[in-house]
Design a protein around this motif. Sequence first.
Motif, PDB file in Angstrom:
ATOM      1  N   ASP A 128       0.844  -1.189   0.000  1.00 48.04           N
ATOM      2  CA  ASP A 128       0.000   0.000   0.000  1.00 48.04           C
ATOM      3  C   ASP A 128       0.883   1.245   0.000  1.00 48.04           C
ATOM      4  O   ASP A 128       1.806   1.365   0.803  1.00 48.04           O
ATOM      5  CB  ASP A 128      -0.911  -0.006   1.236  1.00 48.04           C
ATOM      6  N   GLU A 129       0.609   2.188  -0.914  1.00 49.00           N
ATOM      7  CA  GLU A 129       1.364   3.434  -1.051  1.00 49.00           C
ATOM      8  C   GLU A 129       2.857   3.126  -1.145  1.00 49.00           C
ATOM      9  O   GLU A 129       3.662   3.482  -0.293  1.00 49.00           O
ATOM     10  CB  GLU A 129       1.051   4.385   0.104  1.00 49.00           C
ATOM     11  N   ILE A 130       3.221   2.482  -2.233  1.00 51.14           N
ATOM     12  CA  ILE A 130       4.555   1.910  -2.394  1.00 51.14           C
ATOM     13  C   ILE A 130       5.654   2.957  -2.384  1.00 51.14           C
ATOM     14  O   ILE A 130       6.798   2.667  -1.996  1.00 51.14           O
ATOM     15  CB  ILE A 130       4.614   1.078  -3.690  1.00 51.14           C
ATOM     16  N   ASP A 131       5.359   4.181  -2.762  1.00 56.86           N
ATOM     17  CA  ASP A 131       6.393   5.212  -2.849  1.00 56.86           C
ATOM     18  C   ASP A 131       6.615   5.961  -1.543  1.00 56.86           C
ATOM     19  O   ASP A 131       7.465   6.858  -1.480  1.00 56.86           O
ATOM     20  CB  ASP A 131       6.024   6.215  -3.946  1.00 56.86           C
ATOM     21  N   THR A 132       5.914   5.600  -0.475  1.00 61.82           N
ATOM     22  CA  THR A 132       6.048   6.308   0.803  1.00 61.82           C
ATOM     23  C   THR A 132       7.500   6.314   1.270  1.00 61.82           C
ATOM     24  O   THR A 132       8.149   5.275   1.343  1.00 61.82           O
ATOM     25  CB  THR A 132       5.173   5.650   1.880  1.00 61.82           C
ATOM     26  N   GLY A 133       8.005   7.493   1.593  1.00 59.73           N
ATOM     27  CA  GLY A 133       9.357   7.624   2.122  1.00 59.73           C
ATOM     28  C   GLY A 133      10.453   7.612   1.077  1.00 59.73           C
ATOM     29  O   GLY A 133      11.635   7.718   1.424  1.00 59.73           O
ATOM     30  N   LEU A 134      10.090   7.489  -0.210  1.00 61.26           N
ATOM     31  CA  LEU A 134      11.097   7.384  -1.261  1.00 61.26           C
ATOM     32  C   LEU A 134      11.106   8.636  -2.144  1.00 61.26           C
ATOM     33  O   LEU A 134      10.052   9.093  -2.588  1.00 61.26           O
ATOM     34  CB  LEU A 134      10.835   6.149  -2.124  1.00 61.26           C
ATOM     35  N   HIS A 135      12.287   9.166  -2.416  1.00 57.98           N
ATOM     36  CA  HIS A 135      12.428  10.299  -3.313  1.00 57.98           C
ATOM     37  C   HIS A 135      12.166   9.847  -4.744  1.00 57.98           C
ATOM     38  O   HIS A 135      12.452   8.698  -5.108  1.00 57.98           O
ATOM     39  CB  HIS A 135      13.846  10.870  -3.195  1.00 57.98           C
ATOM     40  N   TYR A 136      11.670  10.760  -5.563  1.00 55.34           N
ATOM     41  CA  TYR A 136      11.278  10.370  -6.918  1.00 55.34           C
ATOM     42  C   TYR A 136      12.446   9.825  -7.732  1.00 55.34           C
ATOM     43  O   TYR A 136      12.259   9.017  -8.650  1.00 55.34           O
ATOM     44  CB  TYR A 136      10.614  11.540  -7.637  1.00 55.34           C
ATOM     45  N   THR A 137      13.677  10.230  -7.393  1.00 52.05           N
ATOM     46  CA  THR A 137      14.835   9.776  -8.158  1.00 52.05           C
ATOM     47  C   THR A 137      15.149   8.299  -7.942  1.00 52.05           C
ATOM     48  O   THR A 137      15.906   7.704  -8.716  1.00 52.05           O
ATOM     49  CB  THR A 137      16.076  10.600  -7.774  1.00 52.05           C
ATOM     50  N   VAL A 138      14.562   7.708  -6.899  1.00 49.65           N
ATOM     51  CA  VAL A 138      14.826   6.293  -6.590  1.00 49.65           C
ATOM     52  C   VAL A 138      13.778   5.377  -7.212  1.00 49.65           C
ATOM     53  O   VAL A 138      13.993   4.171  -7.357  1.00 49.65           O
ATOM     54  CB  VAL A 138      14.846   6.083  -5.046  1.00 49.65           C
ATOM     55  N   LEU A 139      12.634   5.936  -7.618  1.00 51.86           N
ATOM     56  CA  LEU A 139      11.483   5.110  -7.960  1.00 51.86           C
ATOM     57  C   LEU A 139      11.712   4.231  -9.187  1.00 51.86           C
ATOM     58  O   LEU A 139      11.261   3.082  -9.231  1.00 51.86           O
ATOM     59  CB  LEU A 139      10.248   5.992  -8.172  1.00 51.86           C
TER      60      LEU A 139
END
Length: 361
Positions: free
Chosen positions: A275-286
């Motif tokens: 759930d909400e997989i990008d939580t805590g991650l900067h867009y450059t890491v995605l």
Amino acid sequence: MLKNLEIQDFRGFHRFRVPRLGRVNLLVGMNNSGKTSILEAVDILTSQEGFAPVWLALRRRDEVFPSHHAGPYPKEVDVRHLFRGHALGLGSRFALSARAGRGEWSMTATVVDRESEPSTLIGSTPWDLKLSLVRGGVAGQESRLPLDPDGRPRASSSLYELVDRRPLGRPGFINATSLTAADAAALFDLIVLTPQEDMVLDAMRLIDPGIERVAVAAAEMNPRFERGGSKGGILVRLKGFDDPVPIGGMGDGVWRLFALALAAVRSSGSVLLVDEIDTGLHYTVLREMWKFLDRCAKTYNVQVVATTHSWDCCQALAAICGEDVSEDDVVLIRIEKDREEAVVYSEQAIVAAAERGIEVR
């Protein structure tokens, strides 16, 4: 792998269908459109643990009754919230089904009268919640639970114990807080000195390339390590540093990738729900995160189903489409209120939407 999903009278859905699922799936949609409910439906349908995923779904949302007694399990879950309309009565029912690699799967939950369908469970209330599972045309073991008319289970304590003492094998459903330090430590202990450990370290190095090793400190040697969620018991060795560093001091991104990678490699032959997989991650890491998950999915035969509200997350997924990703591996699924079928985007459509700036969320 599940090929599709159908839901009836579960949570906020009356009838809803996801016509196609791939190996890596990203769910998008407005708030309260039902994205998390779909993750829960997949978790319940694919689990072989009876009531455990049902209870976990209710506990994650704090759908409980106020406590009127002391004890190690002070709150009772409120089963009504699993049924459309948050109401319960004789004949109340929700159903989940999917086409899988080994035939049709289905799970039905029904409130039945104990007098007409006697239960082996002891209780003085008139209703049972009955779970019936069928996989590939073969009926599984039926589970029954006594209920009060208000949806209060009559065996909460034993069910809490069942959930809390279950083996930590398939992590199943994870969100930003659901994998505690104790869970992570136990999972990591299962992969030490295996290729899975190397994959977890690879994921963490997406944020800090200087990470060399991870270790779990014995609880009696590290008072900061607590089952309540402290991250102090998990230590990281960094290049150029003599002493290990607590993972909690490295930021939420490192912890998020550590937990996500652990769950991915331990979901071999099953489904990983995030759930909400990008939580805590900067867009450059995605982008690299998606490439890592795609590699894990192929290496360990894992089906990934995740949710997001982030445009960056969608663009990062589009960036990996066509990069060693086979046809139909990646699917973006939009959930819209008041529609009975999800809008499914193929890899080509995901790429086209990203290139043209077309809103898909």
